[in-house]
Design a protein around this motif. Structure first.
Motif, short mmCIF file in Angstrom:
data_model
loop_
_atom_site.label_atom_id
_atom_site.label_comp_id
_atom_site.label_asym_id
_atom_site.label_seq_id
_atom_site.Cartn_x
_atom_site.Cartn_y
_atom_site.Cartn_z
N ALA A 1 68.09 83.58 -0.22
CA ALA A 1 66.70 83.79 -1.01
C ALA A 1 66.01 82.91 -0.05
O ALA A 1 64.63 83.32 0.13
CB ALA A 1 66.71 83.27 -2.53
N MET A 2 66.44 81.71 0.11
CA MET A 2 65.84 80.64 0.86
C MET A 2 65.08 81.17 2.15
O MET A 2 64.20 81.04 2.54
CB MET A 2 66.43 79.39 0.80
CG MET A 2 66.53 78.80 -0.24
SD MET A 2 65.13 77.99 -1.09
CE MET A 2 64.91 76.61 -0.14
N ALA B 1 54.89 81.17 5.40
CA ALA B 1 56.03 81.96 6.01
C ALA B 1 55.35 83.31 6.66
O ALA B 1 55.89 83.43 7.95
CB ALA B 1 57.33 82.11 5.02
N ALA B 2 54.64 83.54 5.82
CA ALA B 2 53.97 85.11 6.53
C ALA B 2 53.29 84.93 7.70
O ALA B 2 53.03 86.08 8.33
CB ALA B 2 53.04 85.57 5.25
N ILE C 1 69.69 73.77 12.58
CA ILE C 1 69.22 72.83 11.38
C ILE C 1 69.84 72.43 10.33
O ILE C 1 70.66 73.18 9.86
CB ILE C 1 67.91 73.89 10.84
CG1 ILE C 1 67.01 74.51 12.02
CG2 ILE C 1 66.90 73.19 9.94
CD1 ILE C 1 66.35 75.55 11.48
N ASP C 2 69.73 71.25 9.81
CA ASP C 2 70.67 71.04 8.83
C ASP C 2 69.65 70.39 7.63
O ASP C 2 68.92 69.47 8.06
CB ASP C 2 71.69 70.04 9.16
CG ASP C 2 71.11 68.78 9.79
OD1 ASP C 2 70.83 68.30 10.80
OD2 ASP C 2 71.19 67.50 9.06
N PHE C 3 70.30 70.58 6.39
CA PHE C 3 69.55 70.01 5.28
C PHE C 3 70.66 69.39 4.15
O PHE C 3 71.71 70.07 4.46
CB PHE C 3 68.91 71.06 4.51
CG PHE C 3 67.28 71.46 5.18
CD1 PHE C 3 66.31 70.52 5.25
CD2 PHE C 3 67.21 72.57 6.01
CE1 PHE C 3 65.04 70.87 5.73
CE2 PHE C 3 66.06 72.70 6.78
CZ PHE C 3 64.96 72.10 6.44
N ALA D 1 59.24 74.90 2.16
CA ALA D 1 58.13 74.35 3.27
C ALA D 1 58.95 73.96 4.49
O ALA D 1 58.61 74.10 5.54
CB ALA D 1 57.16 73.62 2.89
N ASP D 2 59.82 73.11 4.25
CA ASP D 2 60.54 72.47 5.45
C ASP D 2 61.29 73.48 6.21
O ASP D 2 61.33 73.45 7.57
CB ASP D 2 61.63 71.43 5.13
CG ASP D 2 60.98 70.07 4.57
OD1 ASP D 2 59.72 70.03 4.60
OD2 ASP D 2 62.00 69.36 4.05
N LEU D 3 61.66 74.57 5.39
CA LEU D 3 62.47 75.55 6.06
C LEU D 3 61.53 76.39 7.09
O LEU D 3 61.75 76.64 8.27
CB LEU D 3 63.24 76.34 5.35
CG LEU D 3 64.23 77.07 5.56
CD1 LEU D 3 65.40 76.23 6.55
CD2 LEU D 3 64.92 77.93 4.71
N VAL D 4 60.48 76.68 6.60
CA VAL D 4 59.26 77.34 7.21
C VAL D 4 58.99 76.64 8.46
O VAL D 4 58.78 77.12 9.58
CB VAL D 4 58.15 77.57 6.27
CG1 VAL D 4 57.12 78.36 7.11
CG2 VAL D 4 58.39 78.58 5.13
N GLN D 5 58.63 75.17 8.34
CA GLN D 5 58.36 74.39 9.63
C GLN D 5 59.37 74.53 10.70
O GLN D 5 59.12 74.67 11.64
CB GLN D 5 58.06 73.09 9.16
CG GLN D 5 57.47 72.14 10.12
CD GLN D 5 56.12 72.86 10.86
OE1 GLN D 5 55.16 73.35 10.12
NE2 GLN D 5 56.07 72.94 12.23
N ALA D 6 60.75 74.43 10.19
CA ALA D 6 61.91 74.41 11.15
C ALA D 6 61.89 75.82 11.83
O ALA D 6 62.26 75.75 13.23
CB ALA D 6 62.99 74.21 10.35
N PHE D 7 61.76 76.75 11.27
CA PHE D 7 61.74 78.23 11.75
C PHE D 7 60.31 78.33 12.51
O PHE D 7 60.73 78.90 13.85
CB PHE D 7 61.50 79.30 10.74
CG PHE D 7 62.86 79.66 9.87
CD1 PHE D 7 63.76 78.84 10.07
CD2 PHE D 7 62.96 80.62 8.75
CE1 PHE D 7 64.93 79.34 9.30
CE2 PHE D 7 63.72 80.49 8.06
CZ PHE D 7 65.28 80.00 8.42
#
Lengths: 352, 356
Positions: A248-249, A217-218, A317-319, A336-342
């Motif tokens: 937090a996520m 993410a960084a 984005i949906d999870f 990790a999925d969220l970071v990729q989506a971002f």
């Protein structure tokens, strides 16, 4: 009125009652971890060891360990719970169920709640005790449990008291809306099941995954502005603010939770004003929530959403709920999925 | 015209029937209580059940039963069934009292604000997270706010020392709307978890029954149940109209106040401890009236027995049909109540040959 009529009346009444039960309420909401407890001020786990490759599934710890029982542990209220046997476990929430299975102790589970959706092939065939906030003591006891385990969200307190009065230990862990929560819950469950060593291993693996996702993410070129919407059709439409698991996520995945930015604590009802003020780049929703409003097209019908950068570019984005919000052993993968989506979303907007 | 007056013409026919109606209701209630205690998700054979009860009241010194069976029968099922009986009786009798003084067959305990007031108190407790009295905070807040709403309605509808029933109805509507709006506002401000707690409270249920709950419920409800039949004769004269009743020597103000106080006490306690459970208060007086006629001296005790039986039955179905999970009983009674009420109305219309 004759007796015949009375009999008919009674018959129809009972029929009516029975028909009514045909429609037993299946619409039990899935669990979002309770944002009640204040985040414990624990230190961020230091990722000293090199993070393990994330591809390995976080389940099925292979080493065969014999549970060391009885154990005595402290629940979230500070009270001591003594567990003598884990032969028959009733798990009160989806995240705890997932942790028990990830610790390789799923075979001992004899009952789960409605929010237990992972692993699906196992949880769907187990007896369902209902929703964790509306527990029914006799239903739980009918499964002959030797351990009832859950989080502080379980209730009502009367039902838990009734279960305790039957001599069944009820072990409830704290559940904070932070990324320390997965490891903390894993350690609690592992201790309760008499397999603390497996708990350390699993917790370390999950923390390593979370740390690696944070590192990913960084490297995002820009922080996307993210709005999380909790949707249940047109009746319930809420925006997540601070003090929530999703906050937090989002933050850990390198995004800005615009709900928290506009001052929302916990959840607040969605309004066009909030949406316009927040100007999200990305809309984050739960898969079921998105379905409940009729997909992306339906979502963008909600006043205000179409006029945001996210709406104009249809960046939604949906999870799955338990995956994204559950703070389960899969939290690192979800992050990790969220970071990729971002990353994809930021790339679309042309970086910084 | 109301069902009360419709059935008046058939009074003589009914007097024959009520001779056996009350004994039958008593038998039905006792049978239903036994069924309620005997059936559940955990199997407890009748002999074991009897042994547990004997053991608990000190007649059987040796406990050979499994601890789990004792806990289920004594700590869960027995208080639950007793609470069900008390609450069912309380709601049905309150319904009968209010239908009598309002001379309106659609009156139910909700009309005088107890339920909406209690709901406001309960939702406020859930939202604010106040817990001064531990797990009893919510029932206490619900009870007090229910009483408060009724007192407010009663005070506001008094004029020149008299309470006009029509005024009571209208003020009741207004206060109910206000309490509903306040509840709505609080609900709007609730987060997800609170929202779920609110929704579940609103459905009502007997699941939280402990012995403490029964002990809290019993005094106010039993007092109301014991005193309500004394109003029976006066309420019969009320059916003629309030003015007529007064001319016949009924202390109408006193009767109205007594009926409202008793109904509030009973319903307030019931709603505070179990949440709103619909349809019992509305429907039981109708069923009883169709069976034995509108004489309140018989109607009120019969409603107590019938309401208790019906709620214990509904709760038995609610907790066994989806075991180990449970259907909220309030949802259950409301679901069954609608069609049944409709059936009753249509049947009555056909039977007596004019529209209701």
């Amino acid at each position: 009125m004759t007796t015949k009529h009375t009999t008919l009346l009674l018959f129809l009444f009972i029929l009516g009652l029975l028909t009514a039960c045909g429609n037993s309420p299946t619409a039990a909401p899935t669990a979002v971890p309770a944002p009640t407890a204040a985040p414990a001020p624990t230190a961020v786990p230091a990722p000293t060891a090199a993070p393990a490759p994330t591809a390995a599934p976080v389940s099925n710890v292979t080493t065969d360990v014999e549970p060391a029982l009885p154990v005595s542990l402290t629940d979230y209220r500070g009270e001591t719970v003594v567990i003598e046997s884990i032969d028959r476990i009733v798990s009160l929430s989806g995240d705890i169920t997932e942790i028990i299975f990830a610790l390789g102790m799923g075979d001992y589970v004899v009952g789960v709640d409605t929010s237990a959706l992972y692993p699906p092939e196992k949880t769907s065939v187990l007896p369902n005790i209902g929703y964790q906030r509306r527990l029914n003591a006799e239903g739980i006891l009918s499964l002959n449990p030797t351990l009832v385990i859950g989080t502080e969200a379980a209730g009502p307190p009367e039902a838990l008291e009734q279960v305790r009065s039957a001599g069944v230990p009820v072990a409830l862990t704290a559940s904070s809306p932070t990324l320390e929560s997965p490891a903390q819950k894993i350690l609690f469950v592992a201790r309760a099941l008499g397999i603390p060593q497996r708990g350390y291993e699993l917790a370390a693996r999950v923390e390593a995954e979370i740390a690696q996702a944070r590192a990913e993410a960084a490297s995002l070129p820009r922080k996307p502005r993210v709005m999380f919407l909790y949707l249940r059709g047109t009746d319930v439409q809420q925006v997540a603010g601070s003090n929530t698991a999703i906050d937090a996520m989002i933050t850990a995945a390198g995004g800005v939770n615009v709900g928290a930015e506009v001052g929302i604590v916990n959840y607040a009802p969605l309004s066009a004003e909030i949406v316009i003020a927040a100007q999200p780049d990305v809309l984050l929703v739960l898969t079921k929530g998105l379905e409940s409003v009729g997909g992306i097209d339906g979502l963008l019908q909600i006043p205000g959403l179409a006029d945001t950068p996210a709406g104009q570019q249809r960046r939604v984005i949906d999870f799955d709920d338990l995956y994204l919000n559950g703070m389960t052993p899969r939290a690192g993968q979800a992050l990790a999925d969220l970071v990729q989506a971002f990353r994809d979303a930021v790339a679309q907007t042309g970086g910084s | 015209m109301s069902a009360t007056t419709i059935a008046t013409g058939h009074l003589r026919q009914h007097t024959i029937r009520r001779g056996w109606f009350l004994p039958i209701l008593i038998v039905a209630l006792v049978g239903m209580l036994l069924l309620g205690v005997g059936i559940g998700a955990v199997a407890v054979p009748p002999d074991v059940a009897i042994a547990i009860v004997l053991h608990k009241i000190g007649l059987l010194p040796e406990a050979t039963m499994a601890q789990q069976q004792i806990a289920v029968l004594w700590n869960i099922r027995l208080p639950r069934v007793i609470l069900g009986g008390l609450v069912g009786a309380a709601l049905a009798v309150s319904g009968a009292l209010l239908q009598a003084i309002f001379r309106n067959p659609l009156a139910d305990p909700g009309l005088i604000g107890v339920s909406s007031g209690a709901a406001l108190g309960a939702v406020f407790t859930i939202i604010s997270g106040v817990a001064v009295f531990g797990i009893y905070t919510l029932p206490i807040a619900a009870f007090l706010s229910g009483i408060l709403a009724t007192v407010l309605i009663y005070r506001l509808s008094r004029r020149h020392g008299r309470t006009d029933v029509a005024m009571l109805l209208l003020v009741g509507l207004a206060i109910n709307a206000l309490a509903g709006a306040a509840t709505g506002l609080l609900t709007y401000l609730a987060d997800n978890d609170q929202l779920r707690s609110i929704v579940f409270w609103t459905m009502g249920g007997l699941g939280g029954a402990l012995w403490e709950t029964v002990l809290a419920a019993a005094p106010p409800i039993l007092i109301a149940l014991a005193l309500a039949p004394r109003l029976g004769f006066a309420l019969n004269l009320f059916a003629l109209g309030e003015t007529e009743a007064r001319h016949l020597g009924v202390r109408t103000e006193w009767v109205k106040r007594a009926a409202v106080v008793l109904a509030t006490l009973a319903t307030g306690t019931a709603v505070a401890l179990t949440g709103p459970i619909g349809f019992i208060g509305l429907i039981v007086p109708h069923i009883v009236r169709l069976a034995i006629g509108p004489d309140h001296r018989w109607l009120i005790p019969a409603c107590a027995l019938g309401g208790a039986t019906l709620l214990v039955l509904a709760d038995l179905l609610a907790r066994t049909l989806a075991a180990p999970a449970e259907i909220p009983v309030g949802l259950f009674t409301a679901f069954a109540g609608g069609p049944f009420f409709l059936f009753l109305i249509l049947r009555t219309r056909r039977h007596y040959g004019f529209g209701l």
